[in-house]
Design a protein around this motif. Structure first.
Motif, short mmCIF file in Angstrom:
data_model
loop_
_atom_site.label_atom_id
_atom_site.label_comp_id
_atom_site.label_asym_id
_atom_site.label_seq_id
_atom_site.Cartn_x
_atom_site.Cartn_y
_atom_site.Cartn_z
N ALA A 162 -34.98 41.44 -4.08
CA ALA A 162 -35.87 42.59 -3.96
C ALA A 162 -35.25 43.85 -4.55
N GLY A 163 -33.92 44.02 -4.42
CA GLY A 163 -33.30 45.20 -4.99
C GLY A 163 -32.04 45.62 -4.26
N GLY A 164 -31.34 46.57 -4.84
CA GLY A 164 -30.13 47.13 -4.25
C GLY A 164 -30.10 48.63 -4.47
N GLY A 165 -29.48 49.36 -3.55
CA GLY A 165 -29.44 50.81 -3.72
C GLY A 165 -28.85 51.51 -2.52
N ALA A 166 -29.43 52.67 -2.19
CA ALA A 166 -28.94 53.53 -1.11
C ALA A 166 -30.05 54.51 -0.74
N SER A 167 -29.69 55.55 0.00
CA SER A 167 -30.68 56.46 0.59
C SER A 167 -30.58 57.87 0.04
N PHE A 168 -31.73 58.44 -0.23
CA PHE A 168 -31.81 59.88 -0.46
C PHE A 168 -31.88 60.54 0.91
N THR A 169 -30.74 60.60 1.60
CA THR A 169 -30.67 61.38 2.82
C THR A 169 -30.93 62.84 2.48
N ASP A 170 -31.19 63.63 3.50
CA ASP A 170 -31.32 65.08 3.28
C ASP A 170 -30.06 65.61 2.62
N THR A 171 -28.91 65.13 3.06
CA THR A 171 -27.63 65.55 2.49
C THR A 171 -27.56 65.24 1.00
N ALA A 172 -27.85 63.98 0.64
CA ALA A 172 -27.74 63.56 -0.76
C ALA A 172 -28.73 64.30 -1.65
N ALA A 173 -29.99 64.36 -1.20
CA ALA A 173 -31.03 64.96 -2.04
C ALA A 173 -30.78 66.45 -2.25
N TRP A 174 -30.37 67.14 -1.19
CA TRP A 174 -30.10 68.57 -1.33
C TRP A 174 -28.91 68.82 -2.25
N LEU A 175 -27.85 68.06 -2.08
CA LEU A 175 -26.68 68.24 -2.95
C LEU A 175 -27.05 68.02 -4.41
N MET A 176 -27.85 67.01 -4.68
CA MET A 176 -28.17 66.67 -6.06
C MET A 176 -29.21 67.59 -6.67
N ASN A 177 -30.02 68.24 -5.84
CA ASN A 177 -31.17 68.97 -6.39
C ASN A 177 -31.12 70.47 -6.17
N SER A 178 -31.35 70.93 -4.96
CA SER A 178 -31.57 72.36 -4.77
C SER A 178 -30.36 73.13 -4.25
N SER A 179 -29.22 72.45 -4.06
CA SER A 179 -28.04 73.15 -3.58
C SER A 179 -27.47 74.12 -4.60
N GLY A 180 -27.81 73.91 -5.87
CA GLY A 180 -27.24 74.72 -6.94
C GLY A 180 -25.94 74.17 -7.46
N ALA A 181 -25.47 73.05 -6.89
CA ALA A 181 -24.19 72.48 -7.33
C ALA A 181 -24.29 71.91 -8.74
#
Length: 529
Positions: A94-113
């Motif tokens: 079916a697939g493999g992966g991980a989670s866009f937790t709030d932590t991960a998504a914010w760091l990658m997107n709107s944190s400005g990092a």
């Protein structure tokens, strides 16, 4: 497959030639319809592509070679110690992966990092099947989790107030980061499956009016089922249909972050009486997975649900979701043997500083889960920062597939951890719809084999010893050998259109960045029971 010109006697007639050509074309059609027939007995001299991951530290975190393509090897006549047999097929992938937790998504997107260019490059390296490792299973929390900047649900109310009609329901929180990144992931890899799991119901539905622990009150069961429906409809409207949900992430675990108490009978009642009918009545195809916790928790929290034949036969029931922190992975096979028609999914196992050797742990998980009927392998958070946060309570020792530097002297840079590469040994080369096929178990060279829909084969192997080992792989009277360094991970591919994965050398970063040191023991009461 190449059709050879069929030779006949000069005295053979047109009828004879017609019969032979008809037989050849029929064989070609059969191979096209059944890719597992392709390459059967035709491995002699075939090229085997080799991709290698090695680490050079005791913690298995400092990557030296990360999915690095090696010189190919060839099949020659002979038998191998490890035999791969496409004639024996098991579960579909079916697939493999991980989670866009709030932590991960914010760091990658709107944190400005991250700059947009870096973010887009990172997303490609994560999800693009050619330029990256092709992650294709995302498990997102419904609301806050133990890796979130703060506690929230999608229908929070002031203390003492309720909203049984869900008039205030909104996924606005996820519109900032989680939903757009999940949508982008699906655009990069349209085969991506999405799962969603709640850590808690809204506080006003619970007997303690808190996001931390407390029991869901039975009078709000129907409203909570509609809460799921609203979430699924909102995500679908946002371009992300959700394939699977669980009723609760790790029922009853754990205090100090969003969580909720359940018992087995309550989970079974809510699933059968409220959630499954609500999904069906809303015309949603989303499948419900039971448990979403450890192997040793089945009797306590899932037996009542899965043991009900009416639940198992419901069109919105999808099977079991397992976590790998405690118990025996053989429980997956036990349940599969008892209920062979329900799905088996491995939906969470985090990396972290408590793990003695991360590469070793990952490769054992990858191979053991799938050899025990697991159709997915899903880690926890896609990303954390250099301090393994940010988070409000919950896990302060979890690692991700990537580390996003934020607010330190490397702010804006991304490290690809060993977990990125170990996951890539599966997702880069095994495609959704692939079937696990038979391969000889070996205590020194652990392995699992898959055959893709295009007929190509991927054998994932791990040298589980402290010395070099020769992987000797046999297929239909041919074999190849490869010398695996101590503790090395490898994926071998051959047949079909396996050459499309050759971009792995350029698609994956050459090596991981600085790895997190082992700084703390695993605190069972902090992370996962």
């Amino acid at each position: 497959m190449t059709i050879r010109r069929l030779r006949s006697s000069p005295h053979s007639g047109a009828r004879r030639r017609g019969v032979l050509w008809t037989a050849a074309l029929s064989a070609l059609a059969a191979t096209a319809l059944h890719p597992s027939l392709a390459g059967a007995g035709t491995t002699a001299g075939a090229t085997v592509q080799v991709y290698l991951t090695t680490t050079d530290d005791a913690g298995g975190r400092h990557v030296v070679k990360g999915l690095e393509q090696q010189d190919p090897v060839a099949f020659t006549p002979g038998t191998g110690r490890i035999t791969v047999d496409a004639g024996q097929r098991y579960q579909a992938f079916a697939g493999g992966g991980a989670s866009f937790t709030d932590t991960a998504a914010w760091l990658m997107n709107s944190s400005g990092a991250l700059s947009q260019a870096t973010r887009d490059d990172t997303m490609r390296k994560l999800f693009d099947p050619r330029e990256g490792i092709g992650l294709d299973f995302i498990r997102n929390p419904i609301g806050a989790s133990d890796l979130a900047r703060n506690g929230y649900t999608f229908d929070d109310m002031p203390a003492g107030q309720t909203d049984e009609s869900l008039a205030h329901f909104s996924i606005d929180h996820d519109l900032a980061d989680v939903l757009p990144l999940t949508r982008q992931a699906r655009q990069l890899n349209p085969d991506t499956k999405v799962m969603a799991s709640p850590w808690t119901a809204p506080a006003w539905m619970k007997d303690n009016d808190s996001l931390d622990q407390g029991w869901l009150q039975a009078k709000y069961y129907a409203a909570y089922a509609q809460y799921f429906v609203r979430y699924l409809q909102a995500y679908r409207a946002g371009g992300v249909p959700v394939d699977y949900v669980s009723v609760q992430n790790e029922p009853t675990c754990c205090s100090g972050y969003p969580s909720m108490q359940w018992n087995g009978s309550g989970l079974a009642y809510f699933t059968k009486t409220d959630l499954l009918p609500a999904l069906q009545e809303a015309g949603l195809s989303t499948k419900v997975l039971a448990l979403d916790w450890n192997w040793n928790r089945y009797d306590e929290y899932a037996a009542d649900t899965v043991g009900d034949a009416a639940v198992r036969s419901h069109p919105n029931f999808g099977g079991m979701a397992w976590h790998g922190y405690e118990g025996d992975v053989g429980e997956q096979t036990t349940l599969h043997d008892r209920y062979p028609d329900i799905g088996v999914f491995d939906t969470e196992h985090s990396g972290g500083t408590w793990v003695g050797n991360q590469q070793h742990d990952d490769m054992h998980n990858l191979i053991d889960y799938t050899r025990n009927w697991g159709s997915s392998w899903v880690k926890w958070s896609l990303a954390v920062d250099q301090d393994m946060g940010p988070h409000d309570g919950g896990c302060g020792t979890c690692t991700g597939l990537i580390t996003v530097h934020h607010g330190d002297d490397r702010s804006g840079q991304v490290d690809y951890t060993v977990e990125y590469y170990t996951m890539g040994h599966l997702t880069k080369f095994v495609k959704p719809g692939a079937h696990r096929i038979a391969s000889t178990a070996d205590s020194s060279v652990l392995n699992v084999a898959w055959q893709n829909p295009d007929g190509s084969t991927a054998l994932i192997a791990y040298n589980d010893t402290g010395s070099p080992q020769t992987a000797d792989i046999g297929v239909a009277g041919e074999h190849f050998t490869y010398d695996l360094p101590a503790g090395a991970s490898a994926t071998f591919t051959w047949g079909g259109t396996a050459g499309v994965t050759d971009g792995a050398r350029d698609g994956a970063p050459a090596k991981a960045g600085a790895a997190a040191p082992v700084t703390a023991a695993y605190q069972r009461n902090e992370r996962r029971a």
